[in-house]
Write an enzyme that holds these catalytic residues in place. Structure first.
Site, PDB file in Angstrom:
ATOM      1  CG  HIS A  47      -1.957  -1.016   1.225  1.00 49.07           C
ATOM      2  ND1 HIS A  47      -3.040  -0.957   2.074  1.00 49.07           N
ATOM      3  CD2 HIS A  47      -2.144  -2.131   0.473  1.00 49.07           C
ATOM      4  CE1 HIS A  47      -3.835  -1.985   1.848  1.00 49.07           C
ATOM      5  NE2 HIS A  47      -3.301  -2.720   0.879  1.00 49.07           N
ATOM      6  CD  GLU A  49      -2.024   4.102   3.194  1.00 48.82           C
ATOM      7  OE1 GLU A  49      -1.725   3.499   2.129  1.00 48.82           O
ATOM      8  OE2 GLU A  49      -3.146   4.040   3.702  1.00 48.82           O
ATOM      9  CB  CYS A  77      -6.615  -0.545   5.354  1.00 46.28           C
ATOM     10  SG  CYS A  77      -4.889  -1.113   5.217  1.00 46.28           S
ATOM     11  CB  CYS A  80      -2.064   1.545   6.307  1.00 48.05           C
ATOM     12  SG  CYS A  80      -1.719   0.792   4.701  1.00 48.05           S
TER      13      CYS A  80
END
Length: 150
Positions: A47, A49, A77, A80
């Site tokens: 992801h 992040e 999410c 993260c």
């Protein structure tokens, strides 16, 4: 947030879910920027992040990003949010809310849990319109609908 939005656009061009992130030091130095790369890297944890946090940690030579801020185009999410907490990110600025998978203001509200080690300051809705539009257009195109329809 401009850098994160640019990364979201780049992710969309690669066929990735268009999410972008940037980690910025307290003095304003941009430490890292990244966009989603889960498909490219065949890595469900790639992801935006996490990629930006990993790069910033390497640059600083520390797993702690104390006094650093994270700008991301979509509400993080749970995965993260956990990494954000462990990295000790000072503030999160996110664009679009994610009612389905978000874990900051929706779902498990990770930073409000008593087991959370570190809770950053959170500012949602920064660049929200553009962040949401990028996502909406991306998924609309994937479904084969025209951008003019909702």
């Amino acid at each position: 947030m401009r850098l994160a939005i640019a990364e979201a656009h780049a992710a969309a061009e690669r066929g990735e879910v268009p999410v972008g992130a940037a980690v910025v030091a307290a003095d304003g130095e941009v430490l890292a920027v990244a966009g989603n790369r889960t498909l490219e890297l065949k890595d469900p944890s790639a992801h935006a992040e996490l990629l930006a946090i990993r790069a910033a940690a390497r640059k600083l030579g520390s797993e702690r990003l104390i006094d650093c801020d994270l700008y991301v185009t979509l509400e993080p999410c749970a995965m993260c949010a956990g990494v954000i907490s462990f990295a000790r990110i000072r503030r999160i600025y996110f664009g679009a809310a994610d009612e389905k998978m978000g874990a900051v203001e929706h779902g498990p509200r990770f930073f409000s849990q008593p087991t959370c080690h570190h809770a950053p300051e959170v500012y949602g809705g920064i660049g929200e319109t553009e962040s949401a539009t990028i996502l909406r257009d991306f998924f609309r195109e994937r479904r084969g609908a025209t951008p003019a329809r909702d």
